[in-house]
Design a protein around this motif. Sequence first.
Motif, short mmCIF file in Angstrom:
data_model
loop_
_atom_site.label_atom_id
_atom_site.label_comp_id
_atom_site.label_asym_id
_atom_site.label_seq_id
_atom_site.Cartn_x
_atom_site.Cartn_y
_atom_site.Cartn_z
N PRO A 256 -2.26 13.95 3.18
CA PRO A 256 -2.78 12.77 2.49
C PRO A 256 -2.11 11.46 2.91
O PRO A 256 -2.67 10.39 2.70
CB PRO A 256 -2.48 13.08 1.01
CG PRO A 256 -2.50 14.57 0.94
CD PRO A 256 -1.87 15.02 2.23
N TYR A 257 -0.93 11.54 3.48
CA TYR A 257 -0.21 10.34 3.93
C TYR A 257 -0.41 10.07 5.42
O TYR A 257 0.33 9.28 6.01
CB TYR A 257 1.27 10.47 3.61
CG TYR A 257 1.63 10.17 2.17
CD1 TYR A 257 0.75 9.53 1.32
CD2 TYR A 257 2.88 10.54 1.65
CE1 TYR A 257 1.08 9.26 0.00
CE2 TYR A 257 3.22 10.27 0.33
CZ TYR A 257 2.31 9.64 -0.49
OH TYR A 257 2.64 9.36 -1.80
N ALA A 258 -1.38 10.70 6.03
CA ALA A 258 -1.57 10.57 7.48
C ALA A 258 -1.73 9.11 7.91
O ALA A 258 -1.21 8.70 8.95
CB ALA A 258 -2.78 11.38 7.93
N SER A 259 -2.45 8.31 7.13
CA SER A 259 -2.70 6.91 7.48
C SER A 259 -1.86 5.95 6.65
O SER A 259 -2.10 4.73 6.68
CB SER A 259 -4.19 6.59 7.28
OG SER A 259 -4.99 7.43 8.10
N ALA A 260 -0.91 6.46 5.92
CA ALA A 260 -0.10 5.62 5.03
C ALA A 260 0.87 4.76 5.82
O ALA A 260 1.32 5.12 6.91
CB ALA A 260 0.66 6.49 4.05
N VAL A 261 1.19 3.62 5.25
CA VAL A 261 2.19 2.73 5.83
C VAL A 261 3.49 2.91 5.04
O VAL A 261 3.52 2.63 3.83
CB VAL A 261 1.75 1.26 5.76
CG1 VAL A 261 2.84 0.34 6.32
CG2 VAL A 261 0.44 1.06 6.53
N PRO A 262 4.56 3.40 5.67
CA PRO A 262 5.82 3.59 4.94
C PRO A 262 6.33 2.27 4.38
O PRO A 262 6.17 1.21 4.99
CB PRO A 262 6.77 4.13 6.01
CG PRO A 262 5.87 4.75 7.04
CD PRO A 262 4.65 3.87 7.06
N SER A 263 6.94 2.33 3.21
CA SER A 263 7.51 1.13 2.60
C SER A 263 8.81 0.77 3.30
O SER A 263 9.47 1.61 3.92
CB SER A 263 7.76 1.37 1.11
OG SER A 263 8.70 2.41 0.92
N GLU A 264 9.17 -0.50 3.22
CA GLU A 264 10.43 -0.97 3.79
C GLU A 264 11.60 -0.57 2.88
O GLU A 264 11.47 -0.61 1.65
CB GLU A 264 10.41 -2.48 3.95
CG GLU A 264 9.39 -2.99 4.97
CD GLU A 264 9.78 -2.65 6.39
OE1 GLU A 264 10.99 -2.52 6.66
OE2 GLU A 264 8.87 -2.50 7.23
N VAL A 265 12.71 -0.21 3.49
CA VAL A 265 13.92 0.07 2.72
C VAL A 265 14.62 -1.25 2.44
O VAL A 265 14.83 -2.06 3.36
CB VAL A 265 14.84 1.03 3.48
CG1 VAL A 265 16.12 1.28 2.71
CG2 VAL A 265 14.12 2.35 3.76
N SER A 266 14.97 -1.50 1.20
CA SER A 266 15.57 -2.78 0.84
C SER A 266 16.93 -2.96 1.50
O SER A 266 17.59 -1.98 1.88
CB SER A 266 15.73 -2.88 -0.68
OG SER A 266 16.79 -2.03 -1.14
N ASP A 267 17.35 -4.21 1.64
CA ASP A 267 18.64 -4.51 2.27
C ASP A 267 19.79 -3.84 1.52
O ASP A 267 20.72 -3.30 2.13
CB ASP A 267 18.85 -6.02 2.33
CG ASP A 267 17.92 -6.70 3.32
OD1 ASP A 267 17.38 -6.00 4.21
OD2 ASP A 267 17.73 -7.93 3.21
N LEU A 268 19.71 -3.90 0.19
CA LEU A 268 20.78 -3.30 -0.62
C LEU A 268 20.89 -1.81 -0.36
O LEU A 268 21.99 -1.30 -0.10
CB LEU A 268 20.50 -3.55 -2.10
CG LEU A 268 21.40 -2.76 -3.08
CD1 LEU A 268 22.85 -3.21 -2.95
CD2 LEU A 268 20.91 -2.92 -4.52
#
Length: 377
Positions: A338-350
């Motif tokens: 189901p996540y084949a076309s998903a865009v991973p979220s950015e990891v925060s600086d903290l």
Amino acid sequence: MNVHFRYSKKNSYSFAVLSPLLPEAGFVDRPVDGIMIYSFTTRQAAKVFMEVKNAGTDSIFIAGGPHPSGAPEETLEYFDYVVIGEGEETLPELVKTIQGREDPQKVPGIAYRDAETGKVGRTPKRPYANLDSYPCFDPHKLRAPIEISRGCPWGCKYCQTPRLFGREVRHRSVDSIVKNAGYYNDLRFIASNAFGYGSDGIHPRFDKVEKLLSALYKIPDKKIFFGTFPSEVRPEFVTNESVELVRKYCANDSLSLGAQSGSDRILKEIHRGHTVGDSISAVECCLEHEIIPTVDFIFGLPTETEEDQEKSLDLVRWICKKGGTVRAHYLTPLPGTPYASAVPSEVSDLVRRELGKLAFGGKLTGYWEKHRKFDKK
């Protein structure tokens, strides 16, 4: 027509299972004339596609494994055939059909590109294999850890396992496992949830786990490593009873746990099937029994917010403070999920900074954002 497995260390487990079924096939480290068989993951796909594109050989190329099974249309831009899912029955039949100059489109379980229309076609799906019907490996050719179970009932959105192998868990019999164990001194196993052996993958059957471990324990001069790499265990299967089985029969002093997130919202969203509380209980149970928990987390899940990431960070810190270790992973969207076309979220600086500190302290390894890896030696 000669048959060749395109070997690399990263596909050795797959080819260990398949090579006994094609005893005439050899192993090569580059394309050669004949039937070329590949197995690869998404991370290896671009390199493999380029190799096949530039091969310059008189070859028929067959692909199998996680990426081709999930993305057959893309794979068939470079390959002649794709084996979908399990290959124990499909691959030998396909090879025999090609060698006999018969019609591969009659082989169940494959994808192909029609020579006239250019469209991708799929033959009917093949039933899942009975593990006892096939060897784990040829001990004189190529070995792998013993696969004791296959399939997973949970359907996590990021995972290919239930899509490749089905949601009904199948198990190799104790007799078959014991027979294969004779070829090793150190016994290691492949299973998506080692503590789920003998069960439906939802309701534990620790009596069957003990039956397996006690049978292996009776074999002289063997060390049993259960619930650790290359397998893992689900947090809710970690109980006093299951951990005591490790203490009683096994040589490992650690267990690999898949927590994946410190946010209950995310765990529910990805269909993980357990809670943060289950992960905390599993870690505490391990430590009470002097077992080191090695806990996996995934960062970059598509709907993950900074708050969710900080909850994961808090759990990571707590595990490290307690004496456990953590392996971080950055989401790789995999074909067929189901996540084949998903865009991973950015990891925060903290979160990135704090994970980096834990890594430099030797408590955390792996990836926690794209292209960034840490593994303290």
